[in-house]
Scaffold this motif. Structure first.
Motif, PDB file in Angstrom:
ATOM      1  N   PRO A 165      15.273 -10.972  55.043  1.00  0.00           N
ATOM      2  CA  PRO A 165      14.496 -12.060  54.370  1.00  0.00           C
ATOM      3  C   PRO A 165      14.023 -13.069  55.322  1.00  0.00           C
ATOM      4  CG  PRO A 165      16.818 -12.439  53.936  1.00  0.00           C
ATOM      5  CD  PRO A 165      16.712 -11.031  54.182  1.00  0.00           C
TER       6      PRO A 165
ATOM      7  N   THR B 269       8.709 -22.290  48.911  1.00  0.00           N
ATOM      8  CA  THR B 269       9.085 -22.059  47.579  1.00  0.00           C
ATOM      9  C   THR B 269       8.981 -20.460  47.219  1.00  0.00           C
ATOM     10  OG1 THR B 269       8.308 -24.179  47.052  1.00  0.00           O
ATOM     11  CG2 THR B 269       8.730 -22.771  45.125  1.00  0.00           C
TER      12      THR B 269
ATOM     13  N   LEU C 198      11.449 -18.685  48.982  1.00  0.00           N
ATOM     14  CA  LEU C 198      12.754 -18.758  48.263  1.00  0.00           C
ATOM     15  C   LEU C 198      12.822 -17.893  47.079  1.00  0.00           C
ATOM     16  CD1 LEU C 198      15.216 -20.625  48.359  1.00  0.00           C
ATOM     17  CD2 LEU C 198      14.081 -21.986  46.498  1.00  0.00           C
ATOM     18  N   PHE C 199      11.883 -17.687  46.329  1.00  0.00           N
ATOM     19  CA  PHE C 199      11.708 -16.782  45.286  1.00  0.00           C
ATOM     20  C   PHE C 199      12.044 -15.147  45.628  1.00  0.00           C
ATOM     21  CE2 PHE C 199       9.330 -13.809  42.631  1.00  0.00           C
ATOM     22  CZ  PHE C 199      10.095 -13.871  41.276  1.00  0.00           C
TER      23      PHE C 199
ATOM     24  N   GLY D 233      13.293 -14.343  48.513  1.00  0.00           N
ATOM     25  CA  GLY D 233      14.569 -14.186  49.286  1.00  0.00           C
ATOM     26  C   GLY D 233      15.726 -13.948  48.208  1.00  0.00           C
ATOM     27  N   ALA D 234      15.494 -14.589  47.160  1.00  0.00           N
ATOM     28  CA  ALA D 234      16.407 -14.429  45.953  1.00  0.00           C
ATOM     29  C   ALA D 234      16.462 -12.928  45.359  1.00  0.00           C
ATOM     30  CB  ALA D 234      16.112 -15.357  44.911  1.00  0.00           C
TER      31      ALA D 234
ATOM     32  N   TYR E  51      15.598 -10.514  47.322  1.00  0.00           N
ATOM     33  CA  TYR E  51      16.134  -9.674  48.222  1.00  0.00           C
ATOM     34  C   TYR E  51      17.974  -9.746  48.022  1.00  0.00           C
ATOM     35  CZ  TYR E  51      12.384  -8.245  51.294  1.00  0.00           C
ATOM     36  OH  TYR E  51      11.171  -7.755  51.779  1.00  0.00           O
ATOM     37  N   GLY E  52      18.203 -10.880  47.673  1.00  0.00           N
ATOM     38  CA  GLY E  52      19.556 -10.995  47.538  1.00  0.00           C
ATOM     39  C   GLY E  52      20.227 -10.241  46.323  1.00  0.00           C
TER      40      GLY E  52
ATOM     41  N   VAL F  99      23.327 -14.092  46.856  1.00  0.00           N
ATOM     42  CA  VAL F  99      21.891 -14.296  46.336  1.00  0.00           C
ATOM     43  C   VAL F  99      21.134 -15.600  47.013  1.00  0.00           C
ATOM     44  CG1 VAL F  99      20.262 -14.470  44.538  1.00  0.00           C
ATOM     45  CG2 VAL F  99      22.043 -12.889  44.183  1.00  0.00           C
ATOM     46  N   LEU F 100      22.007 -16.489  46.765  1.00  0.00           N
ATOM     47  CA  LEU F 100      21.662 -17.783  47.261  1.00  0.00           C
ATOM     48  C   LEU F 100      21.430 -17.730  48.806  1.00  0.00           C
ATOM     49  CD1 LEU F 100      20.849 -21.054  47.012  1.00  0.00           C
ATOM     50  CD2 LEU F 100      23.327 -21.561  47.114  1.00  0.00           C
TER      51      LEU F 100
ATOM     52  N   ALA G 123      18.114 -16.107  50.081  1.00  0.00           N
ATOM     53  CA  ALA G 123      16.973 -16.989  49.332  1.00  0.00           C
ATOM     54  C   ALA G 123      16.957 -18.209  50.477  1.00  0.00           C
ATOM     55  CB  ALA G 123      17.229 -17.468  48.056  1.00  0.00           C
TER      56      ALA G 123
END
Length: 272
Positions: free
Chosen positions: A77, A113, A116-117, A119-120, A122-123, A160-161, A164
């Protein structure tokens, strides 16, 4: 203005192949690590004699495997976030972007933003890979998968966080180092060599471990709350790791600082 800018940033990512190529590599990498380590430690744990001493306690084994998505997978990420910014410099896409949305801070906020989505995402795929491969290996050797433990699922959610937040850190790094090749080299050098070396070195003394727990990777492990191959929280025997919320705040602060620095150092410059 923000929602159109956000939709534009999401569309930019979706129209390239790099996001799903990196996601596939992430899954393969984490399956190899989580499944491979699970099979290795599972073999040691179920073998007779001195070999069992080489395996970690079974109550730590499952969380360590599931947390590998953060310990080893966070580089993906970060790369995605950096590439989302540096590719705009490389392909000279910033000019039309700023003409459509003159408020540059708004553009950078929308990009953060959007990442961030992603990345989540990917998490989510990362923890599916780590839990699937790790639990499968443990089941193969008759070991407890810890999937009936609510703390395990809380740890998975924090994984997951963590990814992100790493994607947003990548945006900050890309804004701070707009040259794409330089940004990739810095990210790979730091994540694959510099930080692992520092984390290993700081474990030999309590005073160094007190500082080492504030390294980004150690903060990420603290956020997830899983034992790491670098040590639980990458600390020495006399030093406690950060609390999970402290690790999360540290990663969020790092993302904010890098993004603000990138905004003032390069994002506000004239583009052609």
């Amino acid at each position: 203005m923000f929602l159109p800018a956000l939709r534009a940033e999401v569309a930019k990512i979706l129209t390239t192949r790099i996001w799903w190529v990196l996601a596939i590599i992430l899954v393969v990498y984490i399956v190899f690590i989580s499944g491979g380590l699970g099979a290795l430690f599972g073999f040691f744990s179920t073998s007779e004699g001195q070999a069992t001493e080489q395996a970690p306690p079974t109550e730590f084994l499952a969380p360590m495997l599931y947390g590998s998505v953060s310990t080893f997978g966070y580089v993906f990420p970060v790369l995605l976030g950096a590439l989302a910014v540096t590719s705009e410099y490389r392909h000279q896409m910033l000019t039309p972007t700023f003409l459509a949305t003159p408020k540059r801070g708004l553009v950078l906020g929308a990009k953060s933003t959007a990442l961030l989505f992603f990345g989540a995402i990917y998490g989510v795929v990362g923890v599916i890979a780590s839990v699937g491969a790790g639990a499968g290996a443990l089941t193969l050797f008759g070991l407890d998968t810890q999937l009936d433990n609510s703390e395990t699922w809380a740890m998975i959610g924090r994984g997951v966080l963590a990814l992100a937040l790493w994607a947003v850190i990548g945006v900050g790094l890309g804004a701070l180092i707009p040259n794409q090749v330089a940004a990739i080299v810095v990210i790979l050098a730091f994540t694959q060599f510099v930080e692992p070396t520092l984390r290993a070195v700081t474990m030999f003394a309590d005073w160094a471990a007190s500082l080492g727990r504030f390294l980004p990777g150690a903060a990420s492990d603290a956020l997830v709350g899983a034992p790491s191959l670098f040590g639980v929280g990458a600390t020495g025997p006399g030093v406690d790791p950060l609390e999970w919320w402290q690790g999360g705040l540290l990663l969020a602060a790092l993302a904010l600082v890098l993004t603000v620095l990138g905004y003032f150092v390069s994002w506000k410059r004239d583009v052609t």
